[in-house]
Write an enzyme that holds these catalytic residues in place. Structure first.
Site, PDB file in Angstrom:
ATOM      1  N   ASP A   1      38.212  55.606  49.425  1.00 35.94           N
ATOM      2  CA  ASP A   1      38.549  56.095  48.161  1.00 35.94           C
ATOM      3  C   ASP A   1      39.866  55.811  47.568  1.00 35.94           C
ATOM      4  OD1 ASP A   1      38.081  57.420  45.779  1.00 35.94           O
ATOM      5  OD2 ASP A   1      38.672  59.082  46.384  1.00 35.94           O
TER       6      ASP A   1
ATOM      7  N   THR B   1      38.713  54.181  41.003  1.00 36.41           N
ATOM      8  CA  THR B   1      39.904  54.247  41.281  1.00 36.41           C
ATOM      9  C   THR B   1      40.655  53.306  41.823  1.00 36.41           C
ATOM     10  OG1 THR B   1      39.404  55.204  43.470  1.00 36.41           O
ATOM     11  CG2 THR B   1      39.642  56.831  41.783  1.00 36.41           C
ATOM     12  N   THR B   2      40.074  52.373  42.748  1.00 39.50           N
ATOM     13  CA  THR B   2      40.472  51.052  43.329  1.00 39.50           C
ATOM     14  C   THR B   2      40.845  49.995  42.286  1.00 39.50           C
ATOM     15  OG1 THR B   2      39.473  51.844  45.175  1.00 39.50           O
ATOM     16  CG2 THR B   2      40.518  49.715  45.241  1.00 39.50           C
TER      17      THR B   2
ATOM     18  N   ASP C   1      32.214  61.389  44.080  1.00 38.32           N
ATOM     19  CA  ASP C   1      32.347  60.129  43.059  1.00 38.32           C
ATOM     20  C   ASP C   1      31.149  59.963  42.230  1.00 38.32           C
ATOM     21  OD1 ASP C   1      34.896  59.979  43.934  1.00 38.32           O
ATOM     22  OD2 ASP C   1      34.643  57.965  44.729  1.00 38.32           O
TER      23      ASP C   1
END
Length: 527
Positions: free
Chosen positions: A61, A94-95, A387
């Site tokens: 994550d 998020t990445t 998530d």
């Protein structure tokens, strides 16, 4: 007259070109660090802390990885910040947000190298991101009115989110858990009422969703193991005052009989308190603090289930779920709001006994019990599931859906390319660069899967020049596939957040032309 020296001894400053280089390099390094975790074939990172116990986290994550890094480079900190915000705001992407911002800066570096002013680049990026957002808006699907289709959309989004995580092997099972849990919330984005309990043992497939609420405690001795139509008093009060506390209390007496009298008085006080509590007409008492043996006995005699030491998270949620409020004084029963549920019983999960409340007031509440081989697996599973829950709860409110698998990036890149051709002047270079940065995301997805990214992205681009193409990268077969047939979907809200945050972060870093580092404060000699 030149100023000899402006700053203190150890303060440093970087100007112009060097400052820009430092911030570009830092931001690109961060982007390259998390790049390999992107997509369904992304790899995990092990984060080992140097603190006590050397705790180990295994995760892919983006936000979790970046949060754990201690970094000096100011530009890298900006990227870590956007990744955190993305995690809080929508939960997923998020990445992608960091990779996109890193690519935008990589392109900007080339443009700055060919003597284009950063402000021109920023203006171009602004136009490009507006154009990209409009391109996405034109292609969104919204099935809010058709419950069946909408549920399918949610399932697909959940499966797409989970496919890049540890849960990807059992993604259908977990997607179903997540969708069921979020559908119970009926549109609120408050994930408080979904409780996740982690129990090591079994395999990930054994995880299940339970209607109601599970408290990780055991039932006291000699108390009823099962209560129907329970009235629950949730309290935060001391139930351990029936013995004289030796520490800190000085009582002078002239005979042992007096001590017995004092103890008797203490017991009486406790008994009165217990009577007051029982006077509320309850048959279950949950306390945040200790309950000593004597009051526990009294409760057992009255046929009341007393639970002690319910952790704070548990007790607040229990209050929320059963519709009760946390009480700490018991003098006027009419002002205390009791919680209600249909059945309280003891259940076993693996080796452990837990207390299960079913038929609670708030129909929205549920508990997801995760099973897994080790705590590392469970922690990562919880992050992945969290998530998915975040994305789903956002999608229930904003039900616009896009296809996944690099499709949105290609759609945006195509629109941005067309804009670049129409735009006169130097801005067009920046707009073109923006489209190249967008294409970096499908490229990275393909690279991580060990595919020939140049070949695939070229094919994708050709596919997208046909009208209304649904082409994206199918990582499993390693070719270009139809995303709507494969059922790969993403939430519009996530993509929009990625696009806007990455552009803004890149702009912010581009505007920098000087970095000043303060001198560290000296510790005065204490000698």
């Amino acid at each position: 007259m030149a100023v000899e020296k402006l700053f203190k001894d150890e303060a440093t400053e970087e100007k112009g070109e060097r400052a820009r280089m430092a911030s570009f390099v830092g931001a690109m390094a961060i982007a390259d660090l998390v790049k390999t975790t992107l997509g369904p074939k992304g790899m995990d990172k092990i984060l080992q802390s140097t603190g006590r116990g050397h705790s180990v986290t295994v995760t892919n994550d983006g936000a979790t990885i970046l949060k754990s890094l201690h970094i000096d480079n100011p530009a890298a900190k900006v990227l870590i910040e956007i990744s955190k915000v993305q995690d809080d705001e929508v939960g997923d992407g998020t990445t992608s947000v960091v990779v996109l911002a890193g690519e935008l800066l990589r392109e900007a570096e080339k443009l700055v190298g060919s003597k284009i002013h950063p402000m021109t680049i920023i203006a171009g990026y602004r136009m490009a991101s507006d154009c990209a957002r409009r391109a996405l808006l034109d292609r969104v699907k919204d099935n809010k009115d058709d419950a069946e289709k909408f549920r399918l959309d949610l399932m697909r989004i959940a499966m797409t989110t989970l496919s890049s995580k540890i849960l990807s092997q059992d993604k259908e099972h977990f997607a179903k858990l997540a969708v069921d849990a979020v559908m119970r919330l009926k549109g609120s984005t408050n994930l408080e009422s979904i409780q996740i309990i982690k129990k090591a043992g079994g395999s990930l497939k054994d995880s299940f969703l339970d209607e109601g609420f599970i408290l990780d405690k055991k039932i006291g001795l000699g108390q009823p193991k099962r209560i129907e139509n329970a009235n629950i008093l949730v309290a935060n009060t001391a139930m351990d005052t029936d013995k004289v506390k030796i520490y800190g209390a000085r009582v002078r007496v002239d005979s042992m009989a007096k001590v017995a009298q004092i103890e008797g008085a203490e017991k009486e006080k406790m008994r009165e308190k217990v009577q007051k509590i029982i006077g509320h007409g309850i048959n279950c008492f949950v306390n945040r603090q200790l309950i000593y043996n004597f009051p526990e006995e009294l409760f057992a005699d009255a046929g009341i289930l007393a639970i002690e030491h319910a952790d704070f998270d548990g007790i607040e949620r229990l209050g929320l779920v059963t519709g009760g409020e946390i009480a700490s004084t018991f003098d006027n029963p009419e002002s205390v709001k009791l919680g209600h549920c249909k059945l309280i019983e003891e259940i076993m999960i693996g080796e452990d006994k837990l207390i299960h409340f079913s038929g609670v007031e708030m129909g929205e509440a549920c508990t997801i019990v995760l099973r897994g081989a080790s705590f590392h697996v469970l922690d990562e599973a919880e992050r992945s599931l969290h998530d998915a829950l975040c994305v789903l709860s956002q999608t229930v409110n904003d039900s616009r859906v896009l296809l996944g698998g690099g499709w949105p990036e290609m759609v945006m890149a195509k629109a941005v390319d067309e804009l670049a051709r129409k735009t006169p002047g130097k801005k067009s270079h920046a707009i073109e660069a923006f489209s190249r940065a967008l294409i970096a995301i499908p490229t990275t997805i393909a690279d991580n899967a060990g595919l020939d990214s140049a070949e695939l992205v070229a094919q994708l681009r050709a596919e997208h020049h046909k009208e209304d193409s649904n082409a994206g990268i199918d990582v499993i077969t390693g070719a270009v596939g139809d995303m709507s047939e494969l059922g790969i979907s993403e939430a519009f809200k996530v993509k929009q957040a990625v696009l806007l945050s990455a552009t803004e972060a890149a702009e912010m870093i581009l505007r920098v032309d000087e970095i000043i580092t303060c001198a560290p404060r000296r510790r005065e000699d204490r000698m």
